[in-house]
Design a protein around this motif. Sequence first.
Motif, PDB file in Angstrom:
ATOM      1  N   GLY A 127      20.611 -27.023 -61.861  1.00 43.24           N
ATOM      2  CA  GLY A 127      21.352 -28.232 -61.526  1.00 43.24           C
ATOM      3  C   GLY A 127      22.264 -28.625 -62.663  1.00 43.24           C
ATOM      4  O   GLY A 127      21.859 -28.611 -63.829  1.00 43.24           O
ATOM      5  N   GLU A 128      23.521 -28.974 -62.351  1.00 45.50           N
ATOM      6  CA  GLU A 128      24.521 -29.293 -63.356  1.00 45.50           C
ATOM      7  C   GLU A 128      25.267 -30.572 -62.972  1.00 45.50           C
ATOM      8  O   GLU A 128      25.441 -30.867 -61.782  1.00 45.50           O
ATOM      9  CB  GLU A 128      25.548 -28.150 -63.461  1.00 45.50           C
ATOM     10  CG  GLU A 128      24.961 -26.773 -63.670  1.00 45.50           C
ATOM     11  CD  GLU A 128      24.680 -26.477 -65.129  1.00 45.50           C
ATOM     12  OE1 GLU A 128      25.103 -27.289 -65.986  1.00 45.50           O
ATOM     13  OE2 GLU A 128      24.052 -25.458 -65.413  1.00 45.50           O
ATOM     14  N   ASP A 129      25.725 -31.305 -63.968  1.00 43.13           N
ATOM     15  CA  ASP A 129      26.530 -32.494 -63.747  1.00 43.13           C
ATOM     16  C   ASP A 129      28.003 -32.078 -63.657  1.00 43.13           C
ATOM     17  O   ASP A 129      28.597 -31.650 -64.652  1.00 43.13           O
ATOM     18  CB  ASP A 129      26.326 -33.476 -64.909  1.00 43.13           C
ATOM     19  CG  ASP A 129      26.942 -34.844 -64.646  1.00 43.13           C
ATOM     20  OD1 ASP A 129      28.037 -34.897 -64.062  1.00 43.13           O
ATOM     21  OD2 ASP A 129      26.333 -35.851 -65.037  1.00 43.13           O
ATOM     22  N   ILE A 130      28.583 -32.201 -62.472  1.00 43.02           N
ATOM     23  CA  ILE A 130      29.958 -31.744 -62.257  1.00 43.02           C
ATOM     24  C   ILE A 130      30.948 -32.511 -63.134  1.00 43.02           C
ATOM     25  O   ILE A 130      31.951 -31.952 -63.598  1.00 43.02           O
ATOM     26  CB  ILE A 130      30.344 -31.864 -60.771  1.00 43.02           C
ATOM     27  CG1 ILE A 130      29.586 -30.803 -59.944  1.00 43.02           C
ATOM     28  CG2 ILE A 130      31.856 -31.696 -60.567  1.00 43.02           C
ATOM     29  CD1 ILE A 130      29.871 -30.856 -58.455  1.00 43.02           C
ATOM     30  N   SER A 131      30.667 -33.786 -63.403  1.00 44.12           N
ATOM     31  CA  SER A 131      31.604 -34.591 -64.196  1.00 44.12           C
ATOM     32  C   SER A 131      31.732 -34.079 -65.628  1.00 44.12           C
ATOM     33  O   SER A 131      32.677 -34.433 -66.338  1.00 44.12           O
ATOM     34  CB  SER A 131      31.160 -36.052 -64.210  1.00 44.12           C
ATOM     35  OG  SER A 131      29.976 -36.233 -64.968  1.00 44.12           O
ATOM     36  N   ARG A 132      30.794 -33.250 -66.063  1.00 46.40           N
ATOM     37  CA  ARG A 132      30.819 -32.715 -67.423  1.00 46.40           C
ATOM     38  C   ARG A 132      31.394 -31.298 -67.485  1.00 46.40           C
ATOM     39  O   ARG A 132      31.409 -30.684 -68.551  1.00 46.40           O
ATOM     40  CB  ARG A 132      29.407 -32.737 -68.012  1.00 46.40           C
ATOM     41  CG  ARG A 132      28.811 -34.135 -68.077  1.00 46.40           C
ATOM     42  CD  ARG A 132      27.402 -34.124 -68.640  1.00 46.40           C
ATOM     43  NE  ARG A 132      26.846 -35.481 -68.656  1.00 46.40           N
ATOM     44  CZ  ARG A 132      25.651 -35.780 -69.124  1.00 46.40           C
ATOM     45  NH1 ARG A 132      24.867 -34.828 -69.613  1.00 46.40           N
ATOM     46  NH2 ARG A 132      25.206 -37.030 -69.109  1.00 46.40           N
ATOM     47  N   TYR A 133      31.852 -30.797 -66.345  1.00 45.93           N
ATOM     48  CA  TYR A 133      32.442 -29.454 -66.312  1.00 45.93           C
ATOM     49  C   TYR A 133      33.882 -29.477 -66.811  1.00 45.93           C
ATOM     50  O   TYR A 133      34.607 -30.451 -66.616  1.00 45.93           O
ATOM     51  CB  TYR A 133      32.414 -28.886 -64.890  1.00 45.93           C
ATOM     52  CG  TYR A 133      31.284 -27.913 -64.661  1.00 45.93           C
ATOM     53  CD1 TYR A 133      31.516 -26.552 -64.603  1.00 45.93           C
ATOM     54  CD2 TYR A 133      29.979 -28.361 -64.536  1.00 45.93           C
ATOM     55  CE1 TYR A 133      30.478 -25.650 -64.405  1.00 45.93           C
ATOM     56  CE2 TYR A 133      28.930 -27.481 -64.326  1.00 45.93           C
ATOM     57  CZ  TYR A 133      29.187 -26.123 -64.267  1.00 45.93           C
ATOM     58  OH  TYR A 133      28.160 -25.238 -64.084  1.00 45.93           O
ATOM     59  N   ALA A 134      34.282 -28.368 -67.408  1.00 48.10           N
ATOM     60  CA  ALA A 134      35.665 -28.144 -67.802  1.00 48.10           C
ATOM     61  C   ALA A 134      36.150 -26.916 -67.038  1.00 48.10           C
ATOM     62  O   ALA A 134      35.911 -25.787 -67.446  1.00 48.10           O
ATOM     63  CB  ALA A 134      35.768 -27.924 -69.304  1.00 48.10           C
ATOM     64  N   GLY A 135      36.790 -27.117 -65.906  1.00 50.63           N
ATOM     65  CA  GLY A 135      37.238 -25.983 -65.109  1.00 50.63           C
ATOM     66  C   GLY A 135      36.177 -25.489 -64.143  1.00 50.63           C
ATOM     67  O   GLY A 135      35.178 -26.160 -63.882  1.00 50.63           O
ATOM     68  N   THR A 193      23.638 -39.079 -63.577  1.00 49.65           N
ATOM     69  CA  THR A 193      24.419 -38.133 -62.771  1.00 49.65           C
ATOM     70  C   THR A 193      24.565 -38.616 -61.333  1.00 49.65           C
ATOM     71  O   THR A 193      23.570 -38.912 -60.664  1.00 49.65           O
ATOM     72  CB  THR A 193      23.758 -36.750 -62.772  1.00 49.65           C
ATOM     73  OG1 THR A 193      23.698 -36.248 -64.110  1.00 49.65           O
ATOM     74  CG2 THR A 193      24.542 -35.768 -61.895  1.00 49.65           C
ATOM     75  N   THR A 194      25.798 -38.663 -60.842  1.00 42.62           N
ATOM     76  CA  THR A 194      26.049 -39.047 -59.447  1.00 42.62           C
ATOM     77  C   THR A 194      26.691 -37.917 -58.638  1.00 42.62           C
ATOM     78  O   THR A 194      26.687 -37.963 -57.403  1.00 42.62           O
ATOM     79  CB  THR A 194      26.963 -40.282 -59.375  1.00 42.62           C
ATOM     80  OG1 THR A 194      28.218 -39.992 -60.013  1.00 42.62           O
ATOM     81  CG2 THR A 194      26.307 -41.482 -60.054  1.00 42.62           C
ATOM     82  N   THR A 195      27.268 -36.926 -59.326  1.00 44.87           N
ATOM     83  CA  THR A 195      27.892 -35.776 -58.654  1.00 44.87           C
ATOM     84  C   THR A 195      27.366 -34.508 -59.306  1.00 44.87           C
ATOM     85  O   THR A 195      27.526 -34.313 -60.511  1.00 44.87           O
ATOM     86  CB  THR A 195      29.423 -35.823 -58.780  1.00 44.87           C
ATOM     87  OG1 THR A 195      29.897 -37.084 -58.299  1.00 44.87           O
ATOM     88  CG2 THR A 195      30.064 -34.720 -57.947  1.00 44.87           C
ATOM     89  N   ALA A 196      26.730 -33.662 -58.521  1.00 45.55           N
ATOM     90  CA  ALA A 196      26.007 -32.526 -59.104  1.00 45.55           C
ATOM     91  C   ALA A 196      26.319 -31.213 -58.401  1.00 45.55           C
ATOM     92  O   ALA A 196      26.703 -31.181 -57.224  1.00 45.55           O
ATOM     93  CB  ALA A 196      24.498 -32.780 -59.050  1.00 45.55           C
ATOM     94  N   LEU A 197      26.154 -30.141 -59.174  1.00 44.72           N
ATOM     95  CA  LEU A 197      26.232 -28.778 -58.655  1.00 44.72           C
ATOM     96  C   LEU A 197      24.838 -28.175 -58.743  1.00 44.72           C
ATOM     97  O   LEU A 197      24.201 -28.215 -59.798  1.00 44.72           O
ATOM     98  CB  LEU A 197      27.191 -27.940 -59.506  1.00 44.72           C
ATOM     99  CG  LEU A 197      27.189 -26.429 -59.258  1.00 44.72           C
ATOM    100  CD1 LEU A 197      27.737 -26.105 -57.876  1.00 44.72           C
ATOM    101  CD2 LEU A 197      27.978 -25.699 -60.341  1.00 44.72           C
TER     102      LEU A 197
END
Length: 242
Positions: A127-135, A193-197
Amino acid sequence: MPEPHLLEKFLASGWVDATVFTLRPDYRVMLLGVEGLVPGPSDQASDALLQQAESAARETLRDRPVEQVPHVAVWREAYRAFGAKPQRTRNSLEALLRRAASGLPRVNRLTDLYNAVSVRHQVPVGGEDISRYAGAPRLVRATGEEPFDTVADGTTVIEYPDPGEVVWCDDAGVTCRRWNWRQARRTQLSDDTTTALFILDALDLMTDKALQAAADDLVTHLTRLGPDVRVVHRLIAAAGGD
């Protein structure tokens, strides 16, 4: 309110490098993009799911050691294929099964949910926090120059994967080392986290039907975490099986 179709764009931008499919042509990944989550710490509902998972793990291990569980063994083979030593760096499913006897970790309710699904369906899940992704998220064979932020002896450090190691990454570096071994701190889920991958990894022992069932189980529990939860999914497989 998130931009319309943001999740669809994010998932559509993800990819698995051909060299990974050369290593394991049977590999498939189910990506779930989820928005509208109401995050929070572990609660009674997530604890109950983990207790069910602990019971399922005890039954799975009743007559065999962890390394002989078929879904664990096949991931050990995959690790050996890119030079990792599975007895030292265990795939996430094996790590959870080994902890189940003494109790699975209680982290936050998003992490608790996907850990429970991982154990119940015997599939590695991240599980990952999409808001913290770069690309875009992508699964590649590492060059060895990609930074990976982690903790050693209580201190944040930057490490680098071995050349040829299978890693999930984005434009800023590695988000998960050795396929599904250890996640970076930068993109990990939190109480905010509110938006996740969510990433569900499958090899040949897991059918597409079983993979979908695991994803559906996770979605069922995630949709209870807020009135506006929305989920987008994407399956990536070899030879255009997207």
